[in-house]
Design an enzyme around this catalytic site. Structure first.
Site, PDB file in Angstrom:
ATOM      1  N   CYS A  79     -48.365  57.361   6.007  1.00 18.33           N
ATOM      2  CA  CYS A  79     -48.064  55.945   6.248  1.00 18.33           C
ATOM      3  C   CYS A  79     -46.601  55.772   6.658  1.00 18.33           C
ATOM      4  O   CYS A  79     -45.691  55.895   5.830  1.00 18.33           O
ATOM      5  CB  CYS A  79     -48.372  55.135   4.989  1.00 18.33           C
ATOM      6  SG  CYS A  79     -47.825  53.418   5.051  1.00 18.33           S
ATOM      7  N   CYS A  82     -44.655  52.986   4.928  1.00 13.33           N
ATOM      8  CA  CYS A  82     -44.335  53.377   3.550  1.00 13.33           C
ATOM      9  C   CYS A  82     -43.013  54.150   3.510  1.00 13.33           C
ATOM     10  O   CYS A  82     -42.213  53.992   2.574  1.00 13.33           O
ATOM     11  CB  CYS A  82     -45.439  54.239   2.963  1.00 13.33           C
ATOM     12  SG  CYS A  82     -47.040  53.422   2.806  1.00 13.33           S
TER      13      CYS A  82
END
Length: 325
Positions: A79, A82
């Site tokens: 991700c 993230c």
């Protein structure tokens, strides 16, 4: 304490203010005592950011949330957003110096936790305060927004639950956060409140509702029981509901009080707080008589779930007043 008419709303607010003041005073006394004793039980700054898995969730998140608000960062290695958000959360956690704890959960390795929190996309950030979970934000967020959210979280933890946070010592050896702090003397309702939490964990929603009601029968202003009862009753209402059918009926019947109330319950359980409030406030404007009163009462009950100090509740109260008068 569940409001049954408009005259009760002031009583609920006054009780919440009183409970907040008492909790804040206790928190200040606890900090003063810790300072007087030389900061015993201090943890290292390195212990403020921890990796958590399903096996350690109860110990590292639920138990810790009785001392300090625990922010949960749901992330994954693949991700990219993230990778931008996580370092900001880690830096701010250290900067808050023990007023929050950051728990990082890899969703790929902890699918059950992801499902339990209803995570549909990452990054997703939640908090657990005194055993109660609440969504903070999902997706990318700017540092100013994150700071504002964390400030509100710390305030709620201190004022509503008396959380004193962790004492941080730069010279402390890392690893101290794994050891639980000495337990305080049990309060008069601790056993009942623990029974309610166990009932919630086991899915016994009627049992949890009754346990919280038992506390409130003797202590109507108990903030933990008030919040717990509101949450347990909400979960009980949505249990077994068909979300697709509920939302279909709400879309087809914008002026139907029961349909909009059912959809608002689902909105809140799904973390869509503003949607739930907005839906019911709009319905107040479309209805009259008993239907309008039912919508208003449910909205006040949902305010209890989120908490009187939450800025979304404060804004919704103003919007409700405009819709009513």
């Amino acid at each position: 304490m569940q409001p049954r008419n408009m005259s009760m709303s002031g009583v609920v607010d006054l009780a919440a203010v009183k409970a907040a003041q008492e909790a804040k005073a206790k928190a200040e006394q606890a900090r003063a005592e810790t300072a007087r004793q030389g900061g015993g039980g201090a943890v290292s700054p390195a212990d403020l950011v921890i990796d958590v898995d399903e096996a350690g969730f109860e110990r590292d998140v639920l138990q810790r949330s009785t001392e300090v608000p625990v922010v949960i960062d749901f992330w994954a290695e693949w991700c990219e957003p993230c990778k931008q958000l996580s370092p900001v959360l880690e830096r701010l956690t250290v900067e808050y110096n023990g007023r929050i704890l950051l728990a990082k959960i890899d969703v790929d390795a902890n699918q059950m936790l992801m499902q339990q929190f209803g995570i549909q996309g990452i990054p997703a950030v939640f908090a657990v305060v005194a055993g109660q979970a609440l969504p903070l934000f999902q997706g990318a967020a700017g540092e100013a927004q994150i700071r504002q959210t964390l400030d509100q979280l710390v305030q709620v933890g201190e004022q509503r639950f008396g959380l004193t946070g962790l004492t941080v010592d730069p010279d402390a050896e890392p690893g101290g956060v794994a050891a639980a702090a000495p337990a305080e003397a049990a309060g008069p309702y601790d056993a009942l409140l623990e029974a309610a939490v166990r009932a919630l964990d086991s899915g016994d929603l009627p049992g949890a509702v009754q346990a919280y009601k038992n506390v409130l029968a003797d202590d109507p202003g108990n903030p933990e029981a008030t919040l717990g009862l509101a949450q347990a009753e909400l979960l009980q209402r949505v249990q077994g509901a068909d979300p697709q059918q509920v939302r279909k009926e709400a879309a087809e019947k914008p002026g139907d009080a029961a349909a909009q109330i059912a959809a608002a319950d689902l909105d809140l359980v799904g973390g869509h707080v503003e949607d739930a409030f907005g839906r019911l406030i709009e319905t107040v404007g479309r209805t009259a008589g008993d239907d309008r009163d039912a919508v208003r009462v449910r909205l006040l009950e949902l305010f209890e779930v989120v908490g009187a100090d939450d800025p979304r509740v404060i804004a919704a109260r103003r919007a409700l007043a405009r819709a009513l008068f």
